[in-house]
Each structure stands twice: as structure tokens, then as C-alpha cells.
Design a protein around this motif. Structure first.
Motif, PDB file in Angstrom:
ATOM      1  N   LEU A 175       0.682  -0.973  -0.075  1.00  0.00           N
ATOM      2  CA  LEU A 175       0.158   0.048  -0.093  1.00  0.00           C
ATOM      3  C   LEU A 175       0.765   1.295  -0.024  1.00  0.00           C
ATOM      4  O   LEU A 175       0.694   2.211  -0.623  1.00  0.00           O
ATOM      5  CB  LEU A 175      -0.822  -0.052   1.116  1.00  0.00           C
ATOM      6  N   PHE A 176       2.073   1.194   0.858  1.00  0.00           N
ATOM      7  CA  PHE A 176       3.003   2.283   0.856  1.00  0.00           C
ATOM      8  C   PHE A 176       3.509   2.637  -0.559  1.00  0.00           C
ATOM      9  O   PHE A 176       3.699   3.627  -1.157  1.00  0.00           O
ATOM     10  CB  PHE A 176       4.055   2.135   1.862  1.00  0.00           C
ATOM     11  N   VAL A 177       4.028   1.158  -1.391  1.00  0.00           N
ATOM     12  CA  VAL A 177       4.435   1.609  -2.561  1.00  0.00           C
ATOM     13  C   VAL A 177       3.415   2.072  -3.427  1.00  0.00           C
ATOM     14  O   VAL A 177       3.848   3.165  -4.286  1.00  0.00           O
ATOM     15  CB  VAL A 177       4.905   0.139  -3.106  1.00  0.00           C
ATOM     16  N   THR A 178       2.197   1.813  -3.496  1.00  0.00           N
ATOM     17  CA  THR A 178       1.257   2.266  -4.583  1.00  0.00           C
ATOM     18  C   THR A 178       1.038   3.763  -4.249  1.00  0.00           C
ATOM     19  O   THR A 178       0.813   4.418  -5.331  1.00  0.00           O
ATOM     20  CB  THR A 178       0.096   1.501  -4.384  1.00  0.00           C
ATOM     21  N   GLU A 179       1.045   4.079  -3.112  1.00  0.00           N
ATOM     22  CA  GLU A 179       0.803   5.598  -2.494  1.00  0.00           C
ATOM     23  C   GLU A 179       1.876   6.568  -3.101  1.00  0.00           C
ATOM     24  O   GLU A 179       1.669   7.626  -3.255  1.00  0.00           O
ATOM     25  CB  GLU A 179       0.472   5.507  -1.278  1.00  0.00           C
ATOM     26  N   HIS A 180       3.202   5.632  -3.217  1.00  0.00           N
ATOM     27  CA  HIS A 180       4.345   6.678  -3.283  1.00  0.00           C
ATOM     28  C   HIS A 180       4.866   6.468  -4.659  1.00  0.00           C
ATOM     29  O   HIS A 180       6.285   6.718  -4.838  1.00  0.00           O
ATOM     30  CB  HIS A 180       5.361   6.658  -2.230  1.00  0.00           C
ATOM     31  N   ASP A 181       4.504   5.697  -5.560  1.00  0.00           N
ATOM     32  CA  ASP A 181       5.240   5.430  -6.626  1.00  0.00           C
ATOM     33  C   ASP A 181       4.966   6.158  -7.830  1.00  0.00           C
ATOM     34  O   ASP A 181       4.047   6.443  -8.712  1.00  0.00           O
ATOM     35  CB  ASP A 181       4.448   4.089  -7.437  1.00  0.00           C
ATOM     36  N   ALA A 182       5.596   7.633  -7.484  1.00  0.00           N
ATOM     37  CA  ALA A 182       5.528   8.560  -8.483  1.00  0.00           C
ATOM     38  C   ALA A 182       6.784   8.735  -9.591  1.00  0.00           C
ATOM     39  O   ALA A 182       7.836   8.786  -9.057  1.00  0.00           O
ATOM     40  CB  ALA A 182       5.589  10.118  -7.525  1.00  0.00           C
ATOM     41  N   GLN A 183       6.415   9.033 -10.718  1.00  0.00           N
ATOM     42  CA  GLN A 183       7.107   9.120 -11.724  1.00  0.00           C
ATOM     43  C   GLN A 183       6.718  10.395 -12.521  1.00  0.00           C
ATOM     44  O   GLN A 183       5.645  10.559 -12.950  1.00  0.00           O
ATOM     45  CB  GLN A 183       7.111   8.068 -12.826  1.00  0.00           C
ATOM     46  N   LEU A 184       7.647  11.639 -12.402  1.00  0.00           N
ATOM     47  CA  LEU A 184       7.254  12.757 -13.010  1.00  0.00           C
ATOM     48  C   LEU A 184       7.999  12.920 -14.624  1.00  0.00           C
ATOM     49  O   LEU A 184       9.103  12.808 -14.736  1.00  0.00           O
ATOM     50  CB  LEU A 184       7.693  13.868 -12.220  1.00  0.00           C
ATOM     51  N   SER A 185       7.123  13.560 -15.471  1.00  0.00           N
ATOM     52  CA  SER A 185       7.940  13.719 -16.877  1.00  0.00           C
ATOM     53  C   SER A 185       7.734  15.017 -17.276  1.00  0.00           C
ATOM     54  O   SER A 185       6.554  15.709 -17.004  1.00  0.00           O
ATOM     55  CB  SER A 185       7.180  12.832 -17.830  1.00  0.00           C
ATOM     56  N   VAL A 186       8.650  15.567 -18.074  1.00  0.00           N
ATOM     57  CA  VAL A 186       8.730  16.604 -18.866  1.00  0.00           C
ATOM     58  C   VAL A 186       8.767  16.641 -20.503  1.00  0.00           C
ATOM     59  O   VAL A 186       9.890  15.648 -20.386  1.00  0.00           O
ATOM     60  CB  VAL A 186       9.671  17.668 -18.190  1.00  0.00           C
ATOM     61  N   ASN A 187       8.088  17.089 -21.229  1.00  0.00           N
ATOM     62  CA  ASN A 187       8.323  16.721 -22.537  1.00  0.00           C
ATOM     63  C   ASN A 187       8.496  18.015 -23.328  1.00  0.00           C
ATOM     64  O   ASN A 187       8.457  19.192 -22.980  1.00  0.00           O
ATOM     65  CB  ASN A 187       6.953  16.161 -23.323  1.00  0.00           C
ATOM     66  N   ILE A 188       9.541  17.967 -24.273  1.00  0.00           N
ATOM     67  CA  ILE A 188       9.868  18.903 -25.256  1.00  0.00           C
ATOM     68  C   ILE A 188       9.377  18.754 -26.577  1.00  0.00           C
ATOM     69  O   ILE A 188       9.616  17.528 -27.199  1.00  0.00           O
ATOM     70  CB  ILE A 188      11.422  18.912 -25.147  1.00  0.00           C
ATOM     71  N   GLN A 189       8.457  19.464 -27.026  1.00  0.00           N
ATOM     72  CA  GLN A 189       7.737  19.212 -28.382  1.00  0.00           C
ATOM     73  C   GLN A 189       8.071  20.117 -29.404  1.00  0.00           C
ATOM     74  O   GLN A 189       8.495  21.397 -28.877  1.00  0.00           O
ATOM     75  CB  GLN A 189       6.174  19.588 -28.112  1.00  0.00           C
TER      76      GLN A 189
END
Length: 378
Positions: free
Chosen positions: A231-245
Motif C-alpha cells: 500500500l505504501f508502494v502504490t501511494e508513493h510510486d511517483a514518476q514525473l515527466s517533462v516533454n519537449i515538443q
């Protein structure tokens, strides 16, 4: 062959040649776009010697944001030198000391944590096996060398030496106990009943061969611990992305790939480009969003695996600095996954959320970027 057939044949050949020529021209333009972007020296905080190290400029609580600087012409350098010489020496020395301290990155101050043992009570289910008589390390290692996992969960072992201290098992040392640790969770899920049953079966075999007595834990208790941790893993499984178009023509992938490798990205067999954190780990990754047969791309994506990067690395700030620098070089726009433009206010809000995220992981005893976090978010 009639004149009509000859005309059709000629028209068909003309169309085919036109398509080939157009594709060649598009590829040529894409290659030139990248060559223009990376073909001359541009000074920015990310791409200086040191790679990502120069990009991690403190944390989100700093009042001044350090933006990339791309103007490195001789005239600008000469003007900067003249301005500095016109400033009073006492003021410039004092200000230099302040600037050096204020812009010192948290990455430079980062002190790696002491290497932990390969089993951990918080993320592993530990099962001790007590020997009938003390056992040499080489005999233990011969017995457990092929016992690496159950299902998709890693299994590790440590020993209790004659001084009652835990240590990694060494060939020549003597041990009174063996401790097995199976990882309770990873990103694919928690340890399940089938995996735990396999673990116990194999441990009983090891115990029989080494004249040891295993202290088997109750399955229900172990399953409950695994579900809580997952439950801790699912609540903190954050991946942030930034795209260059791209704002116009696409970029040539082969030329772009070569340029990015020169700028410090490490190309991996799976196609990802990784900016290293200075200790051999990944700070963030970059994807070209192109297939094997593609020669051009109109969008590149930078991705930060938040729980696997320590706060002291300044991962989000480094990724944003890199994205801004590349956008300026390539003439692109910073956008999110939905192609909405990303401005500084939005990026600042995300940085604040990252800080809250880090605090929550620290409070749970699994700091971001720690060995525990990297293991369970694998």
C-alpha cells in the motif's frame, strides 16, 4: 505498349521519385535542425563539465531560481569581465562569497549513506536458521549460491558470527546462525502465499543440508505485512515527466542521439538515455519516443523516478533545467503528457509537491533514494 500506357508508366515513376525525394529532404532538414542546435558551444548550467552535477542547484525552498544561460559569445564574456573590474574589490569579494554559498548545490553536499546489509527488517521477511554447531562460510555459500529468488521476489542471506554480529557471509568466517530475507514487495505486487510456500520449502531443504533449525514465521502475519508495505508502494510510486515538443520540423534521431551522448547522457540497450547522478545511479532518463525504424521525432520525454532519487540529488530541478536547456537549443516547447504548456509557476507547484512527497517517505522510514526505496520500487 500504347502511348496511353507509356504516359501512365511515366506518371507513376514521377510520383515515386517525388515521394523518395520528399522523404530525403525531410530527413535532411531534421538532421540539420539538430546540427544547428548542438553544432556550436552554448554555455548552460546542465551541460558544463560535471553533467547533471551542475544542474542540481539547491532545493525548492531557495528564493532565487537559477535558470540556464545559453549566451557564451566572446563579446558577452568581455563585457562581464569589464563590469566585474569596475566593481569595488571589497564588495565583489564579499558578494562572491555569498553567491558561492547560495548557489552551492545540495548535490555537492550530498553524503552517501553507509552501505547497509542486504537484508532489512522493514522490507524483508526475515527467517533465522540456527546451526547445531558453528558453520564455516564456504559451506554455507555452497548451499545457498543458487537460491536467489522465489517468484519475482529477491532472497538474500546474512550470517551471525561468533561475536553475535550480523555480516555478509564470507568464506573463511564462522557463523552460528543464517538469516534469510525475502523481499516483501516490489512494483509488481506483494509477496503472495505461493511465493512464501516456495521459500519455506527451499529453506527447509537448506536447513536439512546444514543441520540447522529454521524459525518459520506465520504465513498470515507475513502476508499482512506485505500488503501493508505494498500500500505504501502504490501511494508513493511517483514518476514525473517533462516533454519537449517541436515547434516546427522534427529532429533527426541519429544526430540527436549522438549529440545527447556528448552532453553526458548514457545510452542503454533498451533505448533509454540516462543522466547519471555521480554515484552510478540514474538521476533521470530521456526517451526519444521513436520506433526502431523511425528516423525523426517531434517529441522527447524526460522522466524522473521520484522515490528512487534522493532529495539531495536535486533530481526534479536538474531535470527541469535540462529540459529548458534542450528546449532552447532545439526550438521546442515544454509540455506535459497532455501537451499543455508548462510554465514556471506550474513547475514550482510540482517542486513543492515533490518536497511533501520526500517528507512522507522520510517519515515512513524509507527515504527516497535509499537502498530500501530502490529495492521496493524496482
Amino acid at each position: 505498349m500504347t502511348d496511353f500506357n507509356m504516359s501512365l508508366w511515366g506518371a507513376g515513376c514521377a510520383v515515386i521519385l517525388g515521394v523518395i525525394g520528399y522523404n530525403f529532404w525531410q530527413e535532411y532538414k531534421a538532421k540539420k535542425n539538430v546540427e544547428r542546435a548542438f553544432g556550436h558551444h552554448q554555455d548552460d548550467v546542465l551541460m558544463k563539465a560535471g553533467g547533471a552535477k551542475g544542474a542540481a542547484k539547491g532545493d525548492a525552498n531557495q528564493a532565487v531560481r537559477q535558470e540556464p544561460s545559453l549566451d557564451d559569445s566572446p563579446n558577452s564574456q568581455n563585457q562581464s569581465s569589464a563590469d566585474a573590474q569596475n566593481t569595488a574589490h571589497s564588495e565583489s569579494e564579499s558578494q562572491s562569497a555569498v553567491d558561492e554559498n547560495s548557489t552551492m548545490s545540495s548535490f555537492d553536499n550530498f553524503v552517501p549513506e553507509e552501505a547497509p546489509l542486504i537484508v532489512d527488517e522493514l522490507i524483508d521477511c526475515l527467517i533465522p536458521l540456527e546451526f547445531e554447531t558453528p558453520m564455516r562460510g564456504d559451506k554455507i555459500l555452497n548451499e545457498i549460491q543458487s537460491f536467489r529468488r522465489v517468484g519475482n521476489k529477491p532472497v538474500h542471506f546474512i550470517g551471525i558470527n561468533l561475536d553475535e554480529k550480523r555480516e555478509v557471509i564470507a568464506h573463511a568466517n564462522i557463523y552460528t546462525k543464517l538469516i534469510a530475507g525475502v523481499q516483501l514487495v516490489n512494483r509488481s505486487g506483494a509477496l503472495n502465499e505461493l511465493e512464501y510456500s516456495e521459500l519455506i520449502m527451499k529453506l527447509r531443504e537448506v536447513a536439512d543440508n546444514l543441520n540447522a533449525f529454521p524459525d518459520i514465521r506465520d504465513m498470515k502475519q507475513v502476508m499482512d505485512e506485505g500488503r501493508d508495505l505494498y500500500l505504501f508502494v502504490t501511494e508513493h510510486d511517483a514518476q514525473l515527466s517533462v516533454n519537449i515538443q517541436s515547434k516546427g520540423a522534427p529532429w533527426g534521431i541519429s544526430t540527436l542521439l549522438a549529440a545527447l551522448e556528448k552532453l553526458g547522457f548514457d545510452a542503454r540497450p533498451d533505448g533509454r538515455l540516462v543522466m547519471l547522478d555521480g554515484e552510478g545511479g540514474a538521476l533521470f532518463t530521456l526517451a526519444l519516443n521513436g520506433g526502431v525504424a523511425d528516423q525523426v521525432t517531434s517529441r522527447i520525454t524526460l522522466l524522473l523516478d521520484v522515490p528512487c532519487v534522493a532529495p539531495g540529488r536535486g533530481g526534479f530541478a536538474a531535470m527541469v533545467s535540462c529540459a529548458k536547456s534542450l528546449a532552447l537549443r532545439l526550438g521546442g516547447s515544454l509540455v506535459d503528457d497532455g501537451s499543455t504548456l508548462l510554465n514556471d509557476a506550474t513547475l514550482d507547484q510540482i517542486q513543492e509537491q515533490v518536497e511533501v512527497f520526500y517528507s512522507a517517505m522520510q517519515a515512513a522510514g524509507i527515504p527516497a533514494g535509499s537502498a530500501k526505496a530502490v529495492r521496493i520500487f524496482s
